[in-house]
Design a protein around this motif. Structure first.
Motif, PDB file in Angstrom:
ATOM      1  N   ALA A 108       0.831  -1.204   0.000  1.00 41.38           N
ATOM      2  CA  ALA A 108       0.000   0.000   0.000  1.00 41.38           C
ATOM      3  C   ALA A 108       0.868   1.257   0.000  1.00 41.38           C
ATOM      4  N   SER A 109       1.930   1.268   0.805  1.00 36.65           N
ATOM      5  CA  SER A 109       2.820   2.431   0.859  1.00 36.65           C
ATOM      6  C   SER A 109       3.540   2.634  -0.464  1.00 36.65           C
ATOM      7  N   GLY A 110       3.995   1.530  -1.069  1.00 37.62           N
ATOM      8  CA  GLY A 110       4.647   1.629  -2.374  1.00 37.62           C
ATOM      9  C   GLY A 110       3.698   2.143  -3.442  1.00 37.62           C
ATOM     10  N   PHE A 111       2.444   1.677  -3.368  1.00 41.76           N
ATOM     11  CA  PHE A 111       1.437   2.125  -4.339  1.00 41.76           C
ATOM     12  C   PHE A 111       1.178   3.618  -4.187  1.00 41.76           C
ATOM     13  N   VAL A 163      12.867   6.694  -6.916  1.00 40.71           N
ATOM     14  CA  VAL A 163      12.954   7.541  -5.724  1.00 40.71           C
ATOM     15  C   VAL A 163      11.600   7.690  -5.038  1.00 40.71           C
ATOM     16  N   VAL A 164      10.547   8.011  -5.812  1.00 38.28           N
ATOM     17  CA  VAL A 164       9.246   8.268  -5.178  1.00 38.28           C
ATOM     18  C   VAL A 164       8.680   7.011  -4.527  1.00 38.28           C
ATOM     19  N   ALA A 165       9.023   5.841  -5.045  1.00 36.22           N
ATOM     20  CA  ALA A 165       8.554   4.605  -4.425  1.00 36.22           C
ATOM     21  C   ALA A 165       9.325   4.302  -3.139  1.00 36.22           C
ATOM     22  N   LEU A 166      10.586   4.706  -3.099  1.00 34.08           N
ATOM     23  CA  LEU A 166      11.452   4.340  -1.977  1.00 34.08           C
ATOM     24  C   LEU A 166      11.284   5.231  -0.752  1.00 34.08           C
ATOM     25  N   VAL A 167      10.920   6.494  -0.942  1.00 32.55           N
ATOM     26  CA  VAL A 167      10.866   7.425   0.195  1.00 32.55           C
ATOM     27  C   VAL A 167       9.942   6.925   1.309  1.00 32.55           C
TER      28      VAL A 167
END
Length: 490
Positions: free
Chosen positions: A147-150, A390-394
């Protein structure tokens, strides 16, 4: 810290791994809330050239910056109250303020009233921090990571659909249509939060609010951003500039001293004393701050008119810009989803270093080659892959770095770090691009060297942030962090 950690996901079948209809709806509602700031920022960025020309202003930077300043100032208090009264409840409150601010902006008849509306809407700024923290509380443990990655990859969905939506509205209805769409979008988010998203049962104890600490931190950082923004007009060595920047930095130093002594600090200094946490916030803040600020200069380049001897903008319509950026937006979505899967096998620090490097290289190349559709599309592939990573990892790296009860606080600090750096870099970029600008009828127009210098500024900051990944020590993997969350909630 004593917490009531009763959570809705305790009622779910622990063997169930799919989202299901209920959690899918919650995820969609949170996705809308998480990307609303970005959508409004994107549409506002696209509209800023038309607004500057309409109001004959050279101060268009404040159209985006004033809301950011309010968001930075209010973050410590919003995060604190979210932990006490509930994350959903606080999210509803700031979304309501955002709705009111959007209404004021939509009804405005002069630039000053427009800025007042954007300032009120700025209270919605810390929303992303609350969304990520709420996600950890209301989803079953094994769905927290996906969910966070999405939600992180939702930036790709925004980058794909946002420009088309923005372009259609701007081309057909002008900047006023954009302002009214902001009202509609915020209203939809408010309804979804009220009727779809459950409240988190995780609470902090009701302790006295550290008003002094919050004012010192929020006010100090806001003062620095404001001083940088006014430095060009006042003069970098003027008393006013030095007072705002120096006074803001002094306030932050005093904040550190105060927080180490008060019984119930706004932000526990011990949290930032852990190397994994402060290094993660520093690196992700630098990279994301530069990525967000870069969009401002890019939109000025493509949307400002082409006027020989006066303006070297490309003069595209917003719709044309949407078509040009669409392939790279699709790529960003795909890469963010793939990164969410890879992070379970590969150290997140390695992935962040790769993503940051590609982003910096891509923006550096665009600084030199930005004159045609082909150049922006093909070079954009490099930065698109990097940004997707980057946006997926933060959000995932924040989960890996903090305890479940620290999630709201952690997201708040990371959000504030990115916001401050975005604000400072945006202001510095406008100073840089203004060095070779021309002003006609109250509107600033920029030459090619201005855009080149702006892009190189962002590429350099991202490159430095990427090098600093070496400071981040290894921590729990995403799976280990989720198990820790489940153990606390059990």
């Amino acid at each position: 810290m004593t917490l009531n950690v009763e959570s809705p996901h305790q009622q779910e079948d622990p063997g169930k791994t799919g989202f299901g209809a209920r959690f899918a709806l919650i995820l969609i509602a949170l996705l809308w809330a998480s990307q609303l700031n970005g959508l409004i920022g994107l549409m506002g960025s696209n509209a800023q050239a038309e607004i500057a020309i309409h109001y004959h202003t050279t101060q268009i930077a404040w159209f985006g910056q004033i809301g950011l300043l309010i968001g930075v100032f209010s973050t410590p208090f919003i995060v604190k109250f979210a932990g006490i009264i509930g994350k959903k409840r606080m999210l509803v409150i700031i979304t309501t303020l955002g709705f009111i601010g959007d209404l004021v902006a939509a009804f405005s008849t002069n630039f000053e009233t427009l800025l007042i509306g954007r300032a009120i809407a700025g209270f919605y700024g810390p929303s992303l921090a609350l969304v990520y923290a709420l996600t950890r509380d209301v989803f079953p443990p094994k769905l927290v990571g996906p969910a966070s990655g999405f939600l992180g990859g939702g930036m790709g969905v925004l980058a794909l659909g946002g420009p088309f939506l923005s372009g259609t509205i701007l081309d057909d209805h002008g900047y006023r249509g954009v302002l009214w769409f902001m009202v509609i979008a915020t209203g939809i988010s408010l309804l979804a939060l009220l009727f779809i998203v459950p409240e988190s049962k995780v609470r902090e104890p009701r302790t006295p609010v550290d008003w002094i600490g919050g004012i010192l931190l929020g006010g100090g950082l806001t003062s620095v951003v404001y001083g940088v923004g006014k430095g060009e007009g006042w003069g970098w060595t003027s008393a006013n500039t030095m007072s705002f920047i120096g006074g803001g930095l002094l306030a932050v130093v005093v904040f550190v001293l105060v927080e180490s002594k008060v019984p119930h600090p706004m932000f526990p200094i011990s949290l930032l004393g852990r190397r994994r946490i402060w290094s993660t916030f520093l690196v992700t803040g630098m990279i994301m701050g530069a990525v967000y600020a870069n969009g401002t200069v890019l939109n000025l380049l493509v949307l400002m008119p082409k006027i020989p001897g006066l303006s070297d903008g490309l003069g595209w319509t917003a719709t044309k810009n949407a078509w040009v950026s669409a392939p790279n937006s699709v790529l960003l979505i795909a890469v963010s989803v793939a990164t969410g899967a890879l992070v379970r096998r590969i150290d997140s620090r390695i992935l962040l270093a790769v993503g940051g490097t590609l982003t910096a290289v891509g923006i550096a190349l665009i600084s030199q080659y930005h004159y045609s559709v082909a150049q922006l599309m093909f070079i954009g592939v490099i930065s698109g892959i990097g940004m997707g990573m980057v946006v997926a990892l933060v959000p995932i790296m924040v989960i890996e770095s903090v305890k479940p009860e620290e999630q709201t606080l952690g997201n708040g600090v990371q959000n504030m770090m990115s916001g401050v750096l975005q604000g400072v870099l945006t202001q510095v970029a406008f100073v840089v691009v203004a060095q070779n600008s021309h002003v006609m009828k109250g509107t600033a127009f920029y030459v090619d060297s201005s855009f080149t210098k702006g892009f190189l500024l962002f590429a350099g900051v991202i490159a430095v942030g990427t090098l600093l990944v070496a400071l981040i020590p290894k921590a729990k993997t995403l799976d280990e962090a989720e198990v820790g969350k489940a153990a606390v909630a059990a």
